[in-house]
Enzyme design. Structure first.
Site, PDB file in Angstrom:
ATOM      1  N   ASP A 113       0.815  -1.216   0.000  1.00  0.00           N
ATOM      2  CA  ASP A 113       0.000   0.000   0.000  1.00  0.00           C
ATOM      3  C   ASP A 113       0.849   1.266   0.000  1.00  0.00           C
ATOM      4  O   ASP A 113       0.316   2.382  -0.008  1.00  0.00           O
ATOM      5  CB  ASP A 113      -0.926   0.013   1.211  1.00  0.00           C
ATOM      6  N   TYR A 122      -0.703   1.352  15.395  1.00  0.00           N
ATOM      7  CA  TYR A 122       0.657   1.774  15.694  1.00  0.00           C
ATOM      8  C   TYR A 122       0.664   2.908  16.711  1.00  0.00           C
ATOM      9  O   TYR A 122      -0.254   3.731  16.747  1.00  0.00           O
ATOM     10  CB  TYR A 122       1.364   2.266  14.428  1.00  0.00           C
ATOM     11  N   LYS A 135      -1.808  -6.033  13.554  1.00  0.00           N
ATOM     12  CA  LYS A 135      -0.458  -5.814  13.035  1.00  0.00           C
ATOM     13  C   LYS A 135       0.095  -4.589  13.746  1.00  0.00           C
ATOM     14  O   LYS A 135      -0.515  -3.506  13.715  1.00  0.00           O
ATOM     15  CB  LYS A 135      -0.510  -5.584  11.525  1.00  0.00           C
TER      16      LYS A 135
END
Length: 273
Positions: free
Chosen positions: A27, A147, A178
């Site tokens: 991406d 994140y 993730k």
């Protein structure tokens, strides 16, 4: 109980059927610009499939652009979030696609990016919750890319912080999370132990050192997979690198040399994130 459709799609995200995953995010073309020349995209995808990648992650327009037969033995994950490196706030993510579009493209899963600690965290959390609701309705697996990024983050490799992020993903409805790898690496085991859902380790070693050794160290902490993009698609031979990483993820092989214990490896990369 998970719906049959979601169970089938989750199964396709692991070629070996061991619930472990090697995903290759592609991406970056939205966030940073072209990753390969336009006429080399199919070649790159074929290399990733030949190497044994379990899945690729692309945006919806890219998923329309390549020949569908290329992914005959590789899952398709459609990424729903976007931002660019030229934005006034690079940590702000917005939704640019939805679950229904991903289904029409034949996706096996969707992914959503959330930056905890950013100025737009509240909206990103709302978006994740909304996508999770649609995924539940359609039986679509959801990978939350969560994140620690933004002005409120002091140590993005703090295992307590990463454990919090994994629980955010789980509590808002994701099937997998993730996220960044803790330092020292062995403390990633704490993140895994605290996460109600499988943890995929994002990216490669922060100092640019051996990717396969790093992957083995990360998998040894209990992570259920690796999600590595740039270090793979910029490699001289992506197929060969993916093959080695796939052996680490699925084969249980540890390629760390005798004099490179996980603790020593953590010491090498500490302080360079």
């Amino acid at each position: 109980m998970l719906k049959t459709g979601k169970l089938l799609r989750l199964r396709r995200l692991s070629l070996a059927g061991d619930d472990r995953h090697l995903l290759v995010p592609l991406d970056h073309s939205v966030s940073d610009g072209p990753i390969v020349p336009a006429d080399k995209w199919d070649d790159l995808l074929r290399a990733l499939v030949a190497g044994g990648a379990d899945g690729i992650i692309v945006h919806k327009g890219r998923a329309r652009a390549f020949a569908p037969d290329i992914l005959r033995s590789c899952a398709l994950v459609v990424h729903l979030s976007a931002s660019t490196a030229r934005s006034a706030d690079v940590h702000a993510k917005v939704l640019v696609a939805d679950v229904e579009e991903a289904l029409r493209l034949g996706a096996d899963a969707v992914s959503v990016h959330v930056n905890i600690g950013s100025d737009t965290e509240a909206q990103q959390l709302a978006d994740l919750g909304a996508v999770a609701r649609s995924c539940d309705a359609w039986g679509m697996p959801l990978i939350a890319m969560v994140y620690p990024r933004g002005p409120r983050i002091e140590d993005p490799r703090d295992p307590d912080l990463l454990s919090h992020l994994a629980n955010v993903a789980a509590d808002l409805g994701a099937d997998m999370v993730k996220t960044s790898v803790a330092l020292p690496i062995e403390r990633m085991a704490e993140v895994v132990a605290n996460s109600p859902i499988p943890v995929l380790a994002a990216g490669g070693p922060p100092d640019g050192s051996d990717l396969v050794e790093y992957g083995a160290a990360v998998m040894a902490t209990g992570c259920r997979g690796l999600a590595i993009g740039r270090r793979i698609f910029s490699a001289p031979s992506p197929a060969a690198l993916v093959s080695r990483l796939s052996a680490v993820v699925h084969g249980g092989g540890n390629t760390i040399s005798d004099d490179m214990s996980m603790t020593n490896y953590s010491t090498i990369v500490a302080g360079v994130a």
